[in-house]
Design an enzyme around this catalytic site. Structure first.
Site: not given
Ligand code: GUN
Length: 293
Positions: A52, A96, A119
């Protein structure tokens, strides 16, 4: 059979975002800023967060990472979230997942300010998605909808089967494909661990979304001729054909399924890169204050 190239589509979206960011800077605005909170040292989470950060850099976003030890208390984490909620230099942030067991995921997600929840996990944003109101869509379903739209895949009136009912992928996918919109207007069946006759249901799908978390789960007998197959799974499994001794594979047995499909997403290079593209699009919306609450 056409391969849906998520990597190329994500690159296209990134270059669109990059030129918008350049224009923002020309107008004297600061670039969009995405922050991430990473708790503990789960290797998959670290990989996601690093990728990211790199993608943010590619498109000209500012990114920052707040690392917390695995034994951080829930109260400390909520304090950090409160700080980011009030930091005017940060447009959006993510926590996350997964989080360590001693921390309530729902409490954490509820405490992210909805207008910074890129998100799309806050109950307010989930509710707005359900009602079809402007909101941040969860990144993976958003990325998949972009693929369907950009490849001109017809969804109107189609039978869509979603395998998996997670809050992050399966459930929002079902909502987005069934609502009265374009893409949308599918007849959706959401399958899960208690579904009876899952194979027969899957075999009736015009559009099959595999988000069940089991490597190679979808076999050729579960796929109708000319179906569109979207594979959300990503698994690292042992292989004697690669130097590393591992290969990446999805929820679909690609080699036996691909020839039956009209369209299919590969793993890697299908849905994966589109998740980050979805997150970037949400962060851009946040920076442009496009959604009002
Ligand atoms: N863990 C797996 N996929 C995601 C996601 O799309 N966002 C976040 N914050 N954690 C994740």
């Amino acid at each position: 059979m056409k391969i849906i190239d998520g990597k190329a589509t994500a690159t296209e979206i990134k270059s669109e975002i990059k030129s918008i960011v350049a224009k923002m800077i020309d107008e004297g605005k600061r670039p969009p800023h995405l922050a991430a909170i990473l708790v503990g040292d789960d290797p998959a989470s670290q990989t996601y967060v690093n990728s990211k950060a790199k993608t943010c850099q590619d498109v000209g976003f500012t990114s920052s990472l707040y690392r917390q030890e695995a034994d951080v208390t829930e109260a400390e984490l909520l304090k950090l979230i409160d700080f980011l909620n009030n930091d005017h230099e940060v447009d959006g942030f993510i926590v996350q997942l997964p989080l360590p067991k001693h921390i309530s995921v729902q409490k954490v997600l509820n405490s992210v300010a909805p207008h910074k929840d890129v998100d799309g996990f806050h109950p307010v944003n989930v509710g707005r998605m359900l009602l079809g109101e402007p909101t941040y869509l969860p990144a993976t379903p958003f990325g998949i909808m972009q693929l369907i739209e950009r490849y001109g895949i017809e969804t109107e009136g189609k039978n869509c089967v979603v395998l998996g009912r997670s809050n992050i992928v399966g459930t929002p996918m079902g909502v987005l494909l069934s609502r009265n919109a374009s893409p949308g207007n599918c007849t959706v069946t959401l399958c899960h661990s208690r579904t009876q006759n899952l194979k027969a249901i899957a075999a009736n799908a015009d559009i099959l979304i595999a988000a069940i978390g089991k490597p190679g789960f979808v076999t050729a007998d579960m796929v109708k001729d000319n179906a569109v197959v979207i594979d959300v799974g990503i698994h690292r499994i042992p292989s004697d054909k690669t130097k590393s001794g591992f290969k990446l594979t999805g929820d679909v047995s690609y080699d036996e399924v691909a020839s039956k499909c009209s369209y299919i997403t590969p793993v890697p290079g299908g849905v994966g890169p589109m998740t980050i593209a979805g997150l970037l699009l949400n962060t851009l919306k946040a920076a442009q204050k496009e959604i009002t609450y």
